[in-house]
Design an enzyme around this catalytic site. Structure first.
Site, PDB file in Angstrom:
ATOM      1  N   ASN A  71      -0.827  -3.438  -8.674  1.00 26.01           N
ATOM      2  CA  ASN A  71       0.283  -2.595  -9.129  1.00 26.01           C
ATOM      3  C   ASN A  71       1.039  -3.278 -10.264  1.00 26.01           C
ATOM      4  O   ASN A  71       1.297  -2.688 -11.304  1.00 26.01           O
ATOM      5  CB  ASN A  71       1.254  -2.294  -7.982  1.00 26.01           C
ATOM      6  CG  ASN A  71       0.581  -1.554  -6.864  1.00 26.01           C
ATOM      7  OD1 ASN A  71       0.074  -0.461  -7.054  1.00 26.01           O
ATOM      8  ND2 ASN A  71       0.535  -2.153  -5.688  1.00 26.01           N
ATOM      9  N   THR A  72       1.364  -4.541 -10.053  1.00 29.20           N
ATOM     10  CA  THR A  72       2.101  -5.273 -11.088  1.00 29.20           C
ATOM     11  C   THR A  72       1.272  -5.376 -12.359  1.00 29.20           C
ATOM     12  O   THR A  72       1.792  -5.235 -13.468  1.00 29.20           O
ATOM     13  CB  THR A  72       2.486  -6.672 -10.578  1.00 29.20           C
ATOM     14  OG1 THR A  72       3.382  -6.494  -9.478  1.00 29.20           O
ATOM     15  CG2 THR A  72       3.173  -7.494 -11.655  1.00 29.20           C
ATOM     16  N   ALA A 104      13.305  -6.738  -6.633  1.00 29.54           N
ATOM     17  CA  ALA A 104      13.763  -6.462  -8.002  1.00 29.54           C
ATOM     18  C   ALA A 104      13.383  -5.044  -8.409  1.00 29.54           C
ATOM     19  O   ALA A 104      12.329  -4.559  -7.993  1.00 29.54           O
ATOM     20  CB  ALA A 104      13.097  -7.436  -8.960  1.00 29.54           C
ATOM     21  N   HIS A 158       0.999 -12.673  -9.607  1.00 29.72           N
ATOM     22  CA  HIS A 158      -0.058 -13.053  -8.663  1.00 29.72           C
ATOM     23  C   HIS A 158      -1.292 -12.167  -8.846  1.00 29.72           C
ATOM     24  O   HIS A 158      -2.232 -12.283  -8.066  1.00 29.72           O
ATOM     25  CB  HIS A 158       0.478 -12.927  -7.237  1.00 29.72           C
ATOM     26  CG  HIS A 158       0.829 -11.505  -6.867  1.00 29.72           C
ATOM     27  ND1 HIS A 158       1.694 -10.726  -7.597  1.00 29.72           N
ATOM     28  CD2 HIS A 158       0.395 -10.712  -5.854  1.00 29.72           C
ATOM     29  CE1 HIS A 158       1.797  -9.523  -7.051  1.00 29.72           C
ATOM     30  NE2 HIS A 158       1.014  -9.495  -5.988  1.00 29.72           N
ATOM     31  N   HIS A 183       0.826  -1.217   0.000  1.00 30.40           N
ATOM     32  CA  HIS A 183       0.000   0.000   0.000  1.00 30.40           C
ATOM     33  C   HIS A 183       0.861   1.268   0.000  1.00 30.40           C
ATOM     34  O   HIS A 183       0.455   2.302  -0.502  1.00 30.40           O
ATOM     35  CB  HIS A 183      -0.926   0.013   1.229  1.00 30.40           C
ATOM     36  CG  HIS A 183      -2.108  -0.890   1.068  1.00 30.40           C
ATOM     37  ND1 HIS A 183      -3.396  -0.511   1.374  1.00 30.40           N
ATOM     38  CD2 HIS A 183      -2.210  -2.160   0.615  1.00 30.40           C
ATOM     39  CE1 HIS A 183      -4.227  -1.497   1.127  1.00 30.40           C
ATOM     40  NE2 HIS A 183      -3.528  -2.517   0.668  1.00 30.40           N
ATOM     41  N   ASP A 236      -4.873   6.011   3.568  1.00 28.89           N
ATOM     42  CA  ASP A 236      -5.123   4.641   3.132  1.00 28.89           C
ATOM     43  C   ASP A 236      -6.460   4.127   3.675  1.00 28.89           C
ATOM     44  O   ASP A 236      -6.923   4.539   4.744  1.00 28.89           O
ATOM     45  CB  ASP A 236      -3.989   3.739   3.651  1.00 28.89           C
ATOM     46  CG  ASP A 236      -4.042   2.372   3.014  1.00 28.89           C
ATOM     47  OD1 ASP A 236      -3.356   2.164   2.007  1.00 28.89           O
ATOM     48  OD2 ASP A 236      -4.808   1.499   3.516  1.00 28.89           O
TER      49      ASP A 236
HETATM   50  N1  UDP Z   1       7.828  -4.593  -6.560  1.00 30.40           N
HETATM   51  C1  UDP Z   1       9.105  -4.325  -6.984  1.00 30.40           C
HETATM   52  N2  UDP Z   1      10.039  -5.292  -6.815  1.00 30.40           N
HETATM   53  C2  UDP Z   1       9.771  -6.498  -6.265  1.00 30.40           C
HETATM   54  C3  UDP Z   1       8.444  -6.762  -5.855  1.00 30.40           C
HETATM   55  C4  UDP Z   1       7.497  -5.792  -6.024  1.00 30.40           C
HETATM   56  O1  UDP Z   1       9.396  -3.232  -7.481  1.00 30.40           O
HETATM   57  O2  UDP Z   1      10.669  -7.324  -6.158  1.00 30.40           O
HETATM   58  C5  UDP Z   1       6.812  -3.539  -6.686  1.00 30.40           C
HETATM   59  C6  UDP Z   1       6.001  -3.693  -7.938  1.00 30.40           C
HETATM   60  O3  UDP Z   1       6.575  -2.943  -8.987  1.00 30.40           O
HETATM   61  C7  UDP Z   1       4.638  -3.187  -7.507  1.00 30.40           C
HETATM   62  C8  UDP Z   1       4.578  -3.469  -6.021  1.00 30.40           C
HETATM   63  O4  UDP Z   1       5.924  -3.633  -5.601  1.00 30.40           O
HETATM   64  O5  UDP Z   1       4.559  -1.798  -7.695  1.00 30.40           O
HETATM   65  C9  UDP Z   1       3.792  -4.726  -5.687  1.00 30.40           C
HETATM   66  O6  UDP Z   1       2.454  -4.471  -5.820  1.00 30.40           O
HETATM   67  P1  UDP Z   1       1.420  -5.525  -6.346  1.00 30.40           P
HETATM   68  O7  UDP Z   1       0.080  -4.863  -6.328  1.00 30.40           O
HETATM   69  O8  UDP Z   1       1.854  -6.083  -7.621  1.00 30.40           O
HETATM   70  O9  UDP Z   1       1.480  -6.691  -5.319  1.00 30.40           O
HETATM   71  P2  UDP Z   1       1.339  -6.704  -3.730  1.00 30.40           P
HETATM   72  O10 UDP Z   1       2.696  -6.525  -3.201  1.00 30.40           O
HETATM   73  O11 UDP Z   1       0.408  -5.584  -3.367  1.00 30.40           O
HETATM   74  O12 UDP Z   1       0.761  -8.044  -3.462  1.00 30.40           O
END
Ligand code: UDP
Length: 505
Positions: free
Chosen positions: A381-382, A360, A377, A25, A127
């Protein structure tokens, strides 16, 4: 007519942003705060000491770019009983600690209220997990904008479950039912929907009830999607669910435009493994669209058995890959640490794969021309970052609202290949739903191979990517949405200033 001084004062909006204490978040709400600052709003982001490192470098860069933005650090409440610095929910956070971080976050209320009194902002963006911030804003007579994570589609689907309870009318967990009242005919099974809809007195049910109530009482919500991605669900959320909303994404590409922003986003030393990350050289050596990127976001910690299946599935698929693997705690190892080290050596030797340990630089990786698809998953965001990069996905939902997002990607937009995961699990309790290596290999092959279906999927995601890029340009839907919101907030401030003047006169 208002005096010029009052109009000028109303032009200068001061905002406080309060992101939640989980990477998932925190990262997007900081991006949203940064787009407000880009549009001339004076922004203060409030967080606790242990969370600052996740985003401070980007705030410093924005400030050097002339944006009026800063971080204000408040104490993490000691009453939560956690060691200093243990304040962020991430993939490897034990469940009992995450509950305490949740508790600590709710105990921020007192400090936050005092800060509002001291700083007198014109509005706050907080939030969804701070429902009490509605009252804090009301005390000052200012709007609270709620940041809602996830897609509009997921929220509409959950609203459909609440209104019509179709999952209570089927005979088994595997029998599918329609989600009534939505813009598309979407089918799900009971096993795919979140636990709070099925388990009486589920601990998260009360949390979400408070979130929904506070959403209704807020001035409106911001989401980080964009109109062409799920416009029908944005309309549904606005009209049927009745919440005022502004859709301002994709925020990641809006604010993270230079290489340092992309490389360092969300990256703090806790996640680093100290290994040299030479992924760029490796990717540079690969052909265009030939590498699959595999990552499960910031909060998922997969069990050892699943890591073994992924490793084997990746090798079986025959495609080149980058795989982001979370740090394995000694207590969770089950021998998988040694297995993965050997796997890494083997794929390095064959030059088929690259393992990134911990965190990463996802934004930078996704835009590399060698990346041809993503295994995800279905975290929102991804998903948006992948769409922005014009890449199709293997969809592998596990928990939260991810199964709804999968429906959007596969059934509505036609840009995803399902890996075949069938069962929603509680956060980081995935042992009972291990996806097999052959299913992983098959889905990756469908994602990366040629053929008409694949070409069609790539055409669709490219069109969405073009639309995403337009959305954040002047005149684009998200750009206009943000501008409209800011104008509305200025006019509210002006009305307030005029009322004050009238009282004094
Ligand atoms: N992210 C990243 N590197 C990683 C893992 C995640 O930069 O190794 C970032 C990714 O770009 C995204 C966020 O973290 O912006 C993860 O958000 P997402 O909604 O995909 O998954 P969540 O972590 O909320 O389950």
């Amino acid at each position: 007519m208002e005096s010029v001084g009052v109009v000028d004062e109303a032009e200068m909006l001061k905002a406080i942003f309060l992101p939640f204490l989980s990477l998932s978040h925190l990262v997007p709400l900081v991006d949203i705060a940064r787009i407000f600052a880009m549009q001339g709003v004076d922004v203060t982001i409030v967080t606790t000491p242990g969370n600052v490192a996740v985003f401070q470098s980007s705030i410093d860069r924005d400030s050097n770019r002339g944006h009026s933005i800063r971080t204000h650090v408040v104490k993490f409440p000691p009453e939560a009983g956690l060691p200093e610095g243990m304040e962020t929910i991430r993939a490897t956070t034990p469940i009992d600690v995450s509950y305490k971080i949740f508790e600590g976050a709710s105990l921020l209320e007192g400090q936050f209220r005092q800060l509002l009194r001291d700083m007198q902002p014109d509005f706050i963006v907080t939030d969804m997990f701070y429902p009490w911030s509605v009252d804090a804003a009301a005390e000052l007579g200012i709007p609270r904008i709620i940041y809602v994570g996830g897609t509009y589609m997921a929220h509409c689907a959950m609203d459909s479950l609440e209104r019509f309870a179709p999952h209570t009318k089927v005979d088994s967990d595997d029998q599918s039912f329609l989600l009534p009242g939505l813009p598309h005919k979407l089918e799900m099974t009971r096993s795919q929907i979140p636990g709070r809809f099925k388990v009486p007195n589920h601990p998260f049910a009360d949390v979400m009830k408070a979130v929904k109530e506070s959403e209704k009482m807020s001035y409106g919500s911001v989401l980080k999607s964009f109109y062409d991605f799920e416009g029908e669900y944005e309309e549904h959320y606005r009209t049927v669910m009745g919440t005022k909303t502004w859709n301002v994404g994709p925020v990641s590409s809006w604010v993270n435009q230079d290489a340092s922003d992309k490389a360092e986003r969300g990256h703090d030393k806790v996640e680093q493994e100290g290994k040299k990350q030479d992924w760029l050289t490796w990717l540079d050596s690969k052909k265009e669209n030939s590498v699959v990127y595999v990552c499960f976001g910031s909060t998922i910690n997969l069990p050892a058995a699943q890591l073994v299946e992924i490793a084997n599935g990746l090798e079986e698929s025959g495609h080149d890959f980058i795989w982001v693997v979370k740090k394995i705690e000694a207590s969770q190892d089950d021998g998988v640490g040694v297995f993965l080290e050997e796997f890494e050596k083997r794929v390095q030797g064959s030059n088929k794969g690259y393992v990134i340990w911990g965190w990463a630089p996802q934004l930078a990786i996704l835009e590399h021309p060698a990346i041809g698809g993503v295994v995800t998953h279905c975290g929102m965001n991804t998903v948006l970052e992948t769409v922005d990069a014009a890449l199709p996905m293997v969809t592998w939902p596990l928990f939260s609202e991810q199964f709804f997002n999968e429906k959007l990607l596969v059934d509505v937009l036609g840009i995803g290949v399902p890996v075949g995961s069938k069962k929603w699990s509680n956060w980081n309790e995935y042992e009972n739903e291990i996806v097999k290596r052959e299913d992983i290999a098959k889905a990756i092959d469908l994602l990366m191979c040629g053929g008409e279906e694949n070409a069609e999927m790539r055409r669709k995601v490219k069109a969405l990517s073009d639309a995403a890029k337009k959305a954040i340009q002047p005149g684009g839907s998200s750009y206009n949405s943000l501008k409209d919101l800011i104008e509305e907030l200025k006019s509210l401030k002006l009305q307030k200033l005029n009322r004050k003047l009238e009282t004094v006169a």
